[in-house]
Scaffold this active site. Structure first.
Site, PDB file in Angstrom:
ATOM      1  N   LYS A  11       0.818  -1.219   0.000  1.00  0.00           N
ATOM      2  CA  LYS A  11       0.000   0.000   0.000  1.00  0.00           C
ATOM      3  C   LYS A  11       0.847   1.263   0.000  1.00  0.00           C
ATOM      4  O   LYS A  11       0.481   2.263  -0.602  1.00  0.00           O
ATOM      5  CB  LYS A  11      -0.923   0.024   1.224  1.00  0.00           C
ATOM      6  CG  LYS A  11      -2.154  -0.829   1.061  1.00  0.00           C
ATOM      7  CD  LYS A  11      -3.229  -0.349   2.017  1.00  0.00           C
ATOM      8  CE  LYS A  11      -4.576  -0.954   1.718  1.00  0.00           C
ATOM      9  NZ  LYS A  11      -5.618  -0.442   2.601  1.00  0.00           N
TER      10      LYS A  11
ATOM     11  N   LYS B 145      -4.153 -10.323  -7.158  1.00  0.00           N
ATOM     12  CA  LYS B 145      -5.380 -10.470  -6.368  1.00  0.00           C
ATOM     13  C   LYS B 145      -6.493  -9.575  -6.925  1.00  0.00           C
ATOM     14  O   LYS B 145      -6.210  -8.451  -7.349  1.00  0.00           O
ATOM     15  CB  LYS B 145      -5.035 -10.040  -4.935  1.00  0.00           C
ATOM     16  CG  LYS B 145      -6.046 -10.398  -3.894  1.00  0.00           C
ATOM     17  CD  LYS B 145      -5.616  -9.861  -2.528  1.00  0.00           C
ATOM     18  CE  LYS B 145      -5.777  -8.365  -2.434  1.00  0.00           C
ATOM     19  NZ  LYS B 145      -5.675  -7.792  -1.098  1.00  0.00           N
TER      20      LYS B 145
ATOM     21  N   LYS C 158     -10.356  -3.914  -4.991  1.00  0.00           N
ATOM     22  CA  LYS C 158     -11.148  -2.720  -5.297  1.00  0.00           C
ATOM     23  C   LYS C 158     -10.265  -1.577  -5.783  1.00  0.00           C
ATOM     24  O   LYS C 158     -10.752  -0.617  -6.380  1.00  0.00           O
ATOM     25  CB  LYS C 158     -12.004  -2.303  -4.099  1.00  0.00           C
ATOM     26  CG  LYS C 158     -11.289  -2.148  -2.783  1.00  0.00           C
ATOM     27  CD  LYS C 158     -12.300  -2.022  -1.619  1.00  0.00           C
ATOM     28  CE  LYS C 158     -11.749  -2.588  -0.319  1.00  0.00           C
ATOM     29  NZ  LYS C 158     -12.727  -2.842   0.701  1.00  0.00           N
TER      30      LYS C 158
HETATM   31  P1  TYM Z   1     -10.106  -5.671   3.399  1.00  0.00           P
HETATM   32  O1  TYM Z   1     -11.073  -4.591   3.682  1.00  0.00           O
HETATM   33  O2  TYM Z   1      -9.002  -5.415   2.437  1.00  0.00           O
HETATM   34  O3  TYM Z   1     -10.852  -6.993   2.920  1.00  0.00           O
HETATM   35  C1  TYM Z   1     -11.932  -7.519   3.659  1.00  0.00           C
HETATM   36  C2  TYM Z   1     -11.942  -9.034   3.608  1.00  0.00           C
HETATM   37  O4  TYM Z   1     -12.033  -9.497   2.256  1.00  0.00           O
HETATM   38  C3  TYM Z   1     -10.989 -10.425   1.995  1.00  0.00           C
HETATM   39  N1  TYM Z   1     -10.559 -10.269   0.596  1.00  0.00           N
HETATM   40  C4  TYM Z   1     -10.400 -11.298  -0.251  1.00  0.00           C
HETATM   41  N2  TYM Z   1     -10.594 -12.621  -0.097  1.00  0.00           N
HETATM   42  C5  TYM Z   1     -10.365 -13.409  -1.181  1.00  0.00           C
HETATM   43  N3  TYM Z   1      -9.946 -12.924  -2.384  1.00  0.00           N
HETATM   44  C6  TYM Z   1      -9.732 -11.607  -2.572  1.00  0.00           C
HETATM   45  N4  TYM Z   1      -9.342 -11.140  -3.753  1.00  0.00           N
HETATM   46  C7  TYM Z   1      -9.972 -10.725  -1.472  1.00  0.00           C
HETATM   47  N5  TYM Z   1      -9.874  -9.371  -1.312  1.00  0.00           N
HETATM   48  C8  TYM Z   1     -10.231  -9.119  -0.036  1.00  0.00           C
HETATM   49  C9  TYM Z   1      -9.871 -10.030   2.962  1.00  0.00           C
HETATM   50  O5  TYM Z   1      -8.982 -11.104   3.182  1.00  0.00           O
HETATM   51  C10 TYM Z   1     -10.669  -9.662   4.182  1.00  0.00           C
HETATM   52  O6  TYM Z   1     -11.018 -10.817   4.928  1.00  0.00           O
HETATM   53  N6  TYM Z   1      -7.154  -5.531   7.435  1.00  0.00           N
HETATM   54  C11 TYM Z   1      -8.442  -5.962   6.933  1.00  0.00           C
HETATM   55  C12 TYM Z   1      -9.621  -5.350   7.674  1.00  0.00           C
HETATM   56  C13 TYM Z   1      -9.597  -5.558   9.151  1.00  0.00           C
HETATM   57  C14 TYM Z   1      -9.846  -6.785   9.828  1.00  0.00           C
HETATM   58  C15 TYM Z   1      -9.757  -6.487  11.204  1.00  0.00           C
HETATM   59  C16 TYM Z   1     -10.140  -8.065   9.392  1.00  0.00           C
HETATM   60  C17 TYM Z   1      -9.341  -4.613  10.094  1.00  0.00           C
HETATM   61  N7  TYM Z   1      -9.444  -5.163  11.332  1.00  0.00           N
HETATM   62  C18 TYM Z   1      -9.923  -7.471  12.188  1.00  0.00           C
HETATM   63  C19 TYM Z   1     -10.321  -9.065  10.365  1.00  0.00           C
HETATM   64  C20 TYM Z   1     -10.227  -8.754  11.738  1.00  0.00           C
HETATM   65  C21 TYM Z   1      -8.537  -5.553   5.461  1.00  0.00           C
HETATM   66  O7  TYM Z   1      -7.865  -4.668   5.001  1.00  0.00           O
HETATM   67  O8  TYM Z   1      -9.501  -6.207   4.782  1.00  0.00           O
END
Ligand code: TYM
Length: 339
Positions: A118, A201, A204
């Site tokens: 990022k 991957k 968004k």
């Molecule tokens: P974020 O917002 O990027 O993504 C949210 C969730 O979606 C999953 N994900 C995917 N899974 C499969 N294939 C993909 N291409 C894909 N893109 C996204 C992510 O693995 C995630 O589960 N750091 C986290 C948010 C967060 C969080 C937490 C998660 C903050 N605090 C505590 C769990 C527990 C994040 O950036 O997810």
């Protein structure tokens, strides 16, 4: 020291930093719904404090937080069964996040691949929040003494760090207070890849909209994107082993299996031997059947933002009831006077 047994509790979160993708749905939200139905206590958060580690326009942030809540509910999360809330309404997250910033080490943060991705080449210009992001994420999870966290594969490293934070806190203060949380990375689509490049991957933030399916895409758009998805010239294999060096084919099969609630092996038993000219229309039908009702329901829910805000307010109040006593106990362990 007596070993504390923590009752099972599930927590996970998604950043309201833009539209939801099929990756978010298959890797995370669909799994959230499964865990909700398993009868364990479940908390699902819109992590707005995490979103602002990179610039968010305030009006967009408000819209995206509501749209994410609408996506959770439209996909099957029930505010009567799961606690649905936004992070900033439960201040214990930020408070424990600070305490964990004093537990976690700079070296741990520097190793995080999400930060490197990022921040890009200009890491000196990244916000301090982006660097310390995983300490707040550990707080999100541990403020509820959560035992299980369903996520996609890209979050694995952050969950390992969460365990490191819990272990160091427990060790430094000689307590057995925070649990060792288990990541739950399961199913056929823990890593959904770009439709244009099987080595990247689905995200968004990809500049190409054709690389992803958005949860707000209509049936025509979904069909067009799948028809144009990159593939190879060969027929589909009958066993998963045959997908090994075929990232684009593997991705489409994984997506099919996950949407159809099947294993990859069961999917290939049905579609093995088919050309993409036959398989893609099957995938279009399946994707449109499964995703259209969700996008229609999201749009309906978005017509009543006050109701979404009410649900988030109610969820936040319930979340605070669990988080605040754990925060108080943490302050006490650390030696803060609370009079
Ligand atoms: P974020 O917002 O990027 O993504 C949210 C969730 O979606 C999953 N994900 C995917 N899974 C499969 N294939 C993909 N291409 C894909 N893109 C996204 C992510 O693995 C995630 O589960 N750091 C986290 C948010 C967060 C969080 C937490 C998660 C903050 N605090 C505590 C769990 C527990 C994040 O950036 O997810």
């Amino acid at each position: 020291m007596t070993e504390v047994v923590h009752t099972p509790r599930v927590f996970s979160g998604i950043q309201p930093s833009g539209g939801l993708t099929l990756g978010n749905y298959l890797g995370a939200i669909k799994r959230f719904v499964d865990m909700q139905e398993s009868g364990i206590e479940t908390l699902y958060c819109m992590v707005d404090l995490h979103a602002i580690t990179v610039w968010q326009d305030p009006a967009d942030l408000r819209h995206n937080t509501r749209e994410l809540a609408a996506g959770y509910i439209a996909a099957g999360l029930d505010p009567a069964k799961s606690i649905l809330f936004n992070q900033s309404q439960v201040s214990a997250h930020a408070e424990l996040g600070w305490l964990f910033s004093c537990i976690a080490r700079m070296g741990w943060m520097k190793r995080m691949t999400q930060f490197k991705d990022k921040a890009g080449k200009n890491a000196e210009n990244a916000s301090l929040g982006l660097f310390g992001y995983p300490a707040l994420m550990a707080a999100d999870i541990l403020i509820y003494h959560s035992t299980h966290v369903p996520v996609g594969e890209d979050q694995k490293q952050h969950l390992e760090l969460t365990r490191d934070v819990a272990a160091k806190f427990n060790h430094d203060f000689g307590v057995d207070f925070f649990p060792m949380t288990e990541p739950v990375i399961e199913g056929a689509a823990t890593r959904v890849m770009s439709l244009r490049d099987g080595s990247k991957k689905m995200s968004k933030s990809d500049p190409s909209d054709a690389s992803r399916i958005n949860m707000t895409d209509d049936a025509d758009t979904i069909a067009k994107k799948i028809r144009k998805a990159k593939t190879d010239p060969d027929a589909l294999p009958s066993e998963a082993e045959g997908l090994k060096d075929r990232p684009e084919a593997r991705n489409l099969v994984n997506i099919f299996a996950a949407l159809n609630d099947q294993t990859v092996d069961a999917t290939l038993a049905d579609v093995g031997g088919k050309q993409f000219s036959e398989f893609k229309p099957m995938l279009v039908d399946l994707a449109v059947n499964k995703l259209s009702p969700i996008s229609t329901e999201m749009a309906r829910l978005m017509n009543d933002p006050a109701e979404i805000d009410r649900i988030l307010g109610d969820g936040s109040a319930r979340a605070r009831k669990i988080a605040n006593p754990i925060l108080e106990k943490t302050y006490d362990i650390v030696g803060m006077i609370r009079s």
